[in-house]
Design a protein around this motif. Structure first.
Motif, PDB file in Angstrom:
ATOM      1  N   ILE A  58      38.944  11.112  21.340  1.00  0.00           N
ATOM      2  CA  ILE A  58      38.786   9.940  22.201  1.00  0.00           C
ATOM      3  C   ILE A  58      39.607   8.773  21.677  1.00  0.00           C
ATOM      4  O   ILE A  58      40.250   8.053  22.445  1.00  0.00           O
ATOM      5  CB  ILE A  58      37.294   9.571  22.306  1.00  0.00           C
ATOM      6  N   GLN A  59      39.610   8.584  20.372  1.00  0.00           N
ATOM      7  CA  GLN A  59      40.406   7.513  19.778  1.00  0.00           C
ATOM      8  C   GLN A  59      41.899   7.774  19.972  1.00  0.00           C
ATOM      9  O   GLN A  59      42.647   6.870  20.356  1.00  0.00           O
ATOM     10  CB  GLN A  59      40.087   7.380  18.294  1.00  0.00           C
ATOM     11  N   LYS A 109      29.517   5.138  24.580  1.00  0.00           N
ATOM     12  CA  LYS A 109      28.886   6.294  23.935  1.00  0.00           C
ATOM     13  C   LYS A 109      29.135   6.281  22.430  1.00  0.00           C
ATOM     14  O   LYS A 109      28.245   6.615  21.639  1.00  0.00           O
ATOM     15  CB  LYS A 109      29.430   7.593  24.538  1.00  0.00           C
ATOM     16  N   ILE A 110      30.351   5.901  22.043  1.00  0.00           N
ATOM     17  CA  ILE A 110      30.660   5.865  20.612  1.00  0.00           C
ATOM     18  C   ILE A 110      29.902   4.733  19.931  1.00  0.00           C
ATOM     19  O   ILE A 110      29.450   4.870  18.782  1.00  0.00           O
ATOM     20  CB  ILE A 110      32.183   5.741  20.403  1.00  0.00           C
ATOM     21  N   MET A 111      29.724   3.632  20.622  1.00  0.00           N
ATOM     22  CA  MET A 111      28.915   2.543  20.076  1.00  0.00           C
ATOM     23  C   MET A 111      27.476   3.003  19.859  1.00  0.00           C
ATOM     24  O   MET A 111      26.830   2.614  18.876  1.00  0.00           O
ATOM     25  CB  MET A 111      28.965   1.336  21.014  1.00  0.00           C
ATOM     26  N   GLU A 112      26.997   3.849  20.751  1.00  0.00           N
ATOM     27  CA  GLU A 112      25.650   4.390  20.605  1.00  0.00           C
ATOM     28  C   GLU A 112      25.561   5.290  19.366  1.00  0.00           C
ATOM     29  O   GLU A 112      24.551   5.274  18.646  1.00  0.00           O
ATOM     30  CB  GLU A 112      25.276   5.181  21.862  1.00  0.00           C
ATOM     31  N   GLY A 119      32.608   3.884  13.853  1.00  0.00           N
ATOM     32  CA  GLY A 119      32.974   2.492  13.605  1.00  0.00           C
ATOM     33  C   GLY A 119      34.476   2.275  13.639  1.00  0.00           C
ATOM     34  O   GLY A 119      34.970   1.289  14.216  1.00  0.00           O
ATOM     35  N   GLU A 120      35.221   3.201  13.034  1.00  0.00           N
ATOM     36  CA  GLU A 120      36.676   3.090  13.049  1.00  0.00           C
ATOM     37  C   GLU A 120      37.228   3.211  14.466  1.00  0.00           C
ATOM     38  O   GLU A 120      38.143   2.474  14.863  1.00  0.00           O
ATOM     39  CB  GLU A 120      37.288   4.163  12.150  1.00  0.00           C
ATOM     40  N   LEU A 143      39.515   1.197  19.750  1.00  0.00           N
ATOM     41  CA  LEU A 143      39.318   1.152  21.197  1.00  0.00           C
ATOM     42  C   LEU A 143      39.041  -0.263  21.672  1.00  0.00           C
ATOM     43  O   LEU A 143      39.502  -0.672  22.749  1.00  0.00           O
ATOM     44  CB  LEU A 143      38.171   2.080  21.599  1.00  0.00           C
ATOM     45  N   SER A 144      38.275  -1.024  20.888  1.00  0.00           N
ATOM     46  CA  SER A 144      37.953  -2.395  21.278  1.00  0.00           C
ATOM     47  C   SER A 144      39.206  -3.258  21.341  1.00  0.00           C
ATOM     48  O   SER A 144      39.389  -4.041  22.275  1.00  0.00           O
ATOM     49  CB  SER A 144      36.943  -3.007  20.300  1.00  0.00           C
ATOM     50  N   GLU A 145      40.066  -3.112  20.332  1.00  0.00           N
ATOM     51  CA  GLU A 145      41.305  -3.893  20.326  1.00  0.00           C
ATOM     52  C   GLU A 145      42.177  -3.529  21.523  1.00  0.00           C
ATOM     53  O   GLU A 145      42.772  -4.406  22.167  1.00  0.00           O
ATOM     54  CB  GLU A 145      42.065  -3.659  19.018  1.00  0.00           C
ATOM     55  N   ASN A 146      42.243  -2.250  21.837  1.00  0.00           N
ATOM     56  CA  ASN A 146      43.036  -1.821  22.993  1.00  0.00           C
ATOM     57  C   ASN A 146      42.441  -2.331  24.294  1.00  0.00           C
ATOM     58  O   ASN A 146      43.165  -2.724  25.217  1.00  0.00           O
ATOM     59  CB  ASN A 146      43.121  -0.290  23.030  1.00  0.00           C
ATOM     60  N   LEU A 147      41.109  -2.318  24.368  1.00  0.00           N
ATOM     61  CA  LEU A 147      40.438  -2.805  25.567  1.00  0.00           C
ATOM     62  C   LEU A 147      40.633  -4.309  25.720  1.00  0.00           C
ATOM     63  O   LEU A 147      40.887  -4.810  26.822  1.00  0.00           O
ATOM     64  CB  LEU A 147      38.951  -2.466  25.511  1.00  0.00           C
TER      65      LEU A 147
END
Length: 225
Positions: free
Chosen positions: A90-91, A101-104, A119-120, A125-129
Protein backbone atom coordinates in the motif's frame (compact mmCIF):
# COMPACT_ATOMS: atom_id res chain seq x y z
CA UNK A 1 2.91 -27.54 -18.09
CA UNK A 2 -0.23 -26.52 -20.02
CA UNK A 3 -2.77 -23.97 -18.76
CA UNK A 4 -5.26 -26.57 -17.57
CA UNK A 5 -2.53 -28.48 -15.79
CA UNK A 6 -1.34 -25.29 -14.10
CA UNK A 7 -4.89 -24.53 -12.95
CA UNK A 8 -5.26 -27.98 -11.42
CA UNK A 9 -1.87 -27.77 -9.74
CA UNK A 10 -2.58 -24.34 -8.26
CA UNK A 11 -5.95 -25.49 -6.91
CA UNK A 12 -4.22 -28.44 -5.25
CA UNK A 13 -1.53 -26.19 -3.70
CA UNK A 14 -4.12 -23.73 -2.38
CA UNK A 15 -5.74 -26.43 -0.26
CA UNK A 16 -2.48 -28.06 0.84
CA UNK A 17 -1.43 -27.04 4.36
CA UNK A 18 1.96 -28.67 3.77
CA UNK A 19 2.70 -27.13 0.37
CA UNK A 20 6.41 -26.59 -0.34
CA UNK A 21 7.03 -22.87 -0.80
CA UNK A 22 10.25 -23.54 -2.73
CA UNK A 23 8.33 -25.51 -5.34
CA UNK A 24 5.86 -22.63 -5.58
CA UNK A 25 8.70 -20.15 -6.05
CA UNK A 26 10.18 -22.27 -8.83
CA UNK A 27 6.76 -22.49 -10.48
CA UNK A 28 6.32 -18.70 -10.42
CA UNK A 29 9.78 -17.99 -11.81
CA UNK A 30 9.01 -20.01 -14.95
CA UNK A 31 5.97 -17.87 -15.83
CA UNK A 32 5.71 -14.62 -17.75
CA UNK A 33 4.84 -11.44 -15.86
CA UNK A 34 1.09 -11.53 -16.47
CA UNK A 35 0.84 -15.18 -15.49
CA UNK A 36 2.96 -14.53 -12.39
CA UNK A 37 0.55 -11.85 -11.24
CA UNK A 38 -2.45 -14.10 -11.82
CA UNK A 39 -0.95 -16.99 -9.85
CA UNK A 40 0.42 -14.85 -7.03
CA UNK A 41 -3.03 -13.36 -6.50
CA UNK A 42 -4.40 -16.89 -6.27
CA UNK A 43 -1.73 -17.89 -3.76
CA UNK A 44 -2.80 -15.10 -1.38
CA UNK A 45 -5.67 -17.49 -0.54
CA UNK A 46 -3.35 -20.39 0.23
CA UNK A 47 -3.92 -22.34 3.44
CA UNK A 48 -0.15 -22.59 3.81
CA UNK A 49 1.20 -19.56 5.67
CA UNK A 50 4.60 -19.63 3.92
CA UNK A 51 3.02 -19.74 0.46
CA UNK A 52 0.64 -16.94 1.36
CA UNK A 53 3.47 -14.78 2.73
CA UNK A 54 5.58 -15.46 -0.37
CA UNK A 55 2.71 -14.32 -2.59
CA UNK A 56 2.27 -11.06 -0.68
CA UNK A 57 5.99 -10.36 -0.67
CA UNK A 58 6.16 -10.83 -4.44
CA UNK A 59 3.06 -8.78 -5.25
CA UNK A 60 4.85 -5.56 -4.37
CA UNK A 61 6.53 -5.84 -7.81
CA UNK A 62 3.22 -5.32 -9.62
CA UNK A 63 1.20 -2.16 -10.13
CA UNK A 64 -2.36 -3.36 -10.48
CA UNK A 65 -5.70 -2.62 -8.85
CA UNK A 66 -6.09 -6.30 -8.01
CA UNK A 67 -2.86 -6.14 -6.01
CA UNK A 68 -4.22 -3.24 -3.98
CA UNK A 69 -7.43 -5.16 -3.35
CA UNK A 70 -5.38 -8.12 -2.12
CA UNK A 71 -3.31 -5.80 0.08
CA UNK A 72 -6.48 -4.41 1.61
CA UNK A 73 -7.52 -7.94 2.54
CA UNK A 74 -4.01 -8.66 3.77
CA UNK A 75 -4.33 -6.00 6.45
CA UNK A 76 -6.83 -8.29 8.16
CA UNK A 77 -4.74 -11.47 8.01
CA UNK A 78 -3.80 -13.19 11.27
CA UNK A 79 -0.14 -13.53 10.22
CA UNK A 80 1.69 -10.36 11.23
CA UNK A 81 4.23 -10.78 8.41
CA UNK A 82 1.42 -10.81 5.86
CA UNK A 83 -0.03 -7.66 7.42
CA UNK A 84 3.39 -6.02 7.15
CA UNK A 85 3.74 -7.06 3.50
CA UNK A 86 0.28 -5.64 2.80
CA UNK A 87 1.28 -2.36 4.42
CA UNK A 88 4.42 -2.21 2.28
CA UNK A 89 2.40 -2.79 -0.90
CA UNK A 90 0.00 0.00 0.00
CA UNK A 91 2.84 2.38 0.80
CA UNK A 92 4.72 1.49 -2.38
CA UNK A 93 1.62 1.98 -4.53
CA UNK A 94 0.62 5.14 -2.63
CA UNK A 95 -2.93 3.86 -2.10
CA UNK A 96 -4.38 6.71 -0.04
CA UNK A 97 -7.70 4.88 0.24
CA UNK A 98 -6.16 2.52 2.78
CA UNK A 99 -4.83 5.26 5.06
CA UNK A 100 -7.66 4.91 7.59
CA UNK A 101 -7.17 1.13 7.85
CA UNK A 102 -3.45 1.51 8.43
CA UNK A 103 -4.10 4.14 11.08
CA UNK A 104 -6.34 1.60 12.77
CA UNK A 105 -3.47 -0.92 12.75
CA UNK A 106 -1.14 1.63 14.32
CA UNK A 107 -3.67 2.21 17.07
CA UNK A 108 -4.85 -1.33 17.78
CA UNK A 109 -2.57 -4.01 16.32
CA UNK A 110 -1.11 -6.22 19.03
CA UNK A 111 2.19 -6.70 17.19
CA UNK A 112 4.74 -3.92 17.72
CA UNK A 113 6.48 -4.57 14.39
CA UNK A 114 3.19 -4.16 12.54
CA UNK A 115 2.62 -0.90 14.41
CA UNK A 116 6.12 0.21 13.43
CA UNK A 117 5.52 -0.42 9.72
CA UNK A 118 2.06 1.15 9.98
CA UNK A 119 3.53 4.30 11.50
CA UNK A 120 6.11 4.62 8.74
CA UNK A 121 3.50 4.07 6.05
CA UNK A 122 1.17 6.64 7.58
CA UNK A 123 3.94 9.21 7.45
CA UNK A 124 4.55 8.62 3.74
CA UNK A 125 0.87 8.37 2.78
CA UNK A 126 -0.08 11.40 4.86
CA UNK A 127 2.57 13.57 3.23
CA UNK A 128 1.42 12.45 -0.21
CA UNK A 129 -2.20 13.08 0.69
CA UNK A 130 -1.38 16.54 2.06
CA UNK A 131 0.48 17.43 -1.12
CA UNK A 132 -2.44 16.21 -3.24
CA UNK A 133 -5.01 18.18 -1.21
CA UNK A 134 -2.99 21.37 -1.17
CA UNK A 135 -2.53 21.18 -4.93
CA UNK A 136 -6.31 20.95 -5.30
CA UNK A 137 -7.14 24.11 -3.33
CA UNK A 138 -6.40 26.74 -6.06
CA UNK A 139 -8.51 24.80 -8.56
CA UNK A 140 -11.45 24.04 -6.26
CA UNK A 141 -14.26 26.53 -6.94
CA UNK A 142 -16.81 24.66 -4.82
CA UNK A 143 -16.74 25.93 -1.22
CA UNK A 144 -18.55 22.81 -0.08
CA UNK A 145 -15.62 20.69 -1.26
CA UNK A 146 -13.23 23.05 0.52
CA UNK A 147 -14.91 22.27 3.83
CA UNK A 148 -13.77 18.68 3.46
CA UNK A 149 -10.32 19.62 2.16
CA UNK A 150 -9.58 22.10 4.95
CA UNK A 151 -10.87 19.85 7.73
CA UNK A 152 -8.89 16.84 6.46
CA UNK A 153 -5.72 18.90 6.13
CA UNK A 154 -6.22 20.05 9.70
CA UNK A 155 -6.65 16.45 10.89
CA UNK A 156 -3.43 15.56 9.05
CA UNK A 157 -1.52 18.11 11.11
CA UNK A 158 -1.75 21.24 8.98
CA UNK A 159 -3.10 23.48 11.76
CA UNK A 160 -2.96 26.59 9.56
CA UNK A 161 -6.08 25.41 7.72
CA UNK A 162 -8.31 26.05 10.73
CA UNK A 163 -8.60 29.75 9.83
CA UNK A 164 -9.74 29.14 6.22
CA UNK A 165 -12.23 26.60 7.59
CA UNK A 166 -13.59 29.12 10.09
CA UNK A 167 -13.93 31.66 7.26
CA UNK A 168 -16.45 29.38 5.57
CA UNK A 169 -18.87 30.10 8.42
CA UNK A 170 -19.40 33.43 6.63
CA UNK A 171 -20.47 31.80 3.36
CA UNK A 172 -23.85 32.85 1.91
CA UNK A 173 -24.79 29.25 1.13
CA UNK A 174 -26.56 27.62 4.08
CA UNK A 175 -25.39 24.08 3.42
CA UNK A 176 -21.74 25.21 3.42
CA UNK A 177 -22.18 26.88 6.80
CA UNK A 178 -23.88 23.77 8.17
CA UNK A 179 -21.17 21.42 6.89
CA UNK A 180 -18.53 23.75 8.37
CA UNK A 181 -20.25 23.64 11.76
CA UNK A 182 -20.23 19.83 11.63
CA UNK A 183 -16.55 19.77 10.58
CA UNK A 184 -15.60 22.13 13.41
CA UNK A 185 -17.35 19.91 15.93
CA UNK A 186 -15.33 16.92 14.66
CA UNK A 187 -11.97 18.66 15.12
CA UNK A 188 -12.81 20.49 18.37
CA UNK A 189 -10.06 20.09 20.99
CA UNK A 190 -8.48 21.89 23.92
CA UNK A 191 -5.92 23.28 21.51
CA UNK A 192 -8.40 24.99 19.20
CA UNK A 193 -11.51 25.47 21.33
CA UNK A 194 -10.96 29.20 21.92
CA UNK A 195 -10.86 29.97 18.20
CA UNK A 196 -13.77 27.69 17.38
CA UNK A 197 -16.01 28.76 20.26
CA UNK A 198 -15.26 32.39 19.46
CA UNK A 199 -16.30 31.93 15.83
CA UNK A 200 -19.42 29.99 16.85
CA UNK A 201 -20.41 32.69 19.34
CA UNK A 202 -20.08 35.37 16.67
CA UNK A 203 -22.15 33.27 14.29
CA UNK A 204 -24.91 32.84 16.88
CA UNK A 205 -25.13 36.59 17.37
CA UNK A 206 -26.45 36.92 13.82
CA UNK A 207 -29.99 36.54 12.50
CA UNK A 208 -29.70 32.99 11.14
CA UNK A 209 -31.94 30.65 9.14
CA UNK A 210 -33.62 27.85 11.07
CA UNK A 211 -31.45 25.19 9.41
CA UNK A 212 -28.22 26.79 10.64
CA UNK A 213 -29.65 27.31 14.12
CA UNK A 214 -30.60 23.64 14.22
CA UNK A 215 -27.08 22.62 13.25
CA UNK A 216 -25.64 24.85 15.98
CA UNK A 217 -28.00 23.36 18.54
CA UNK A 218 -26.94 19.83 17.59
CA UNK A 219 -23.20 20.44 17.38
CA UNK A 220 -22.62 23.13 19.98
CA UNK A 221 -25.49 22.85 22.48
CA UNK A 222 -23.23 23.86 25.37
CA UNK A 223 -23.35 27.50 24.36
CA UNK A 224 -26.51 27.55 22.31
CA UNK A 225 -28.61 30.64 22.85
Amino acid sequence: MHENERDKWVIKVLSDNDADVEIVEDFILKLNSNEQLKRLLQFTDSRNSEVKLYAYEELIRFSDERVLEAAGRGLNESDELVRISAIEIIQEQNDLRQLAKIMELLKNDENELVRCFAGEAIGVLSENLIEFLEERIPFEVDSLALVGVYSLLYKLGRKEYLIPLLTLLKDDYHIIVIRTIIALKEILSLENQDLIFGAITRLKSQDLPVSINDALARCFPENHA
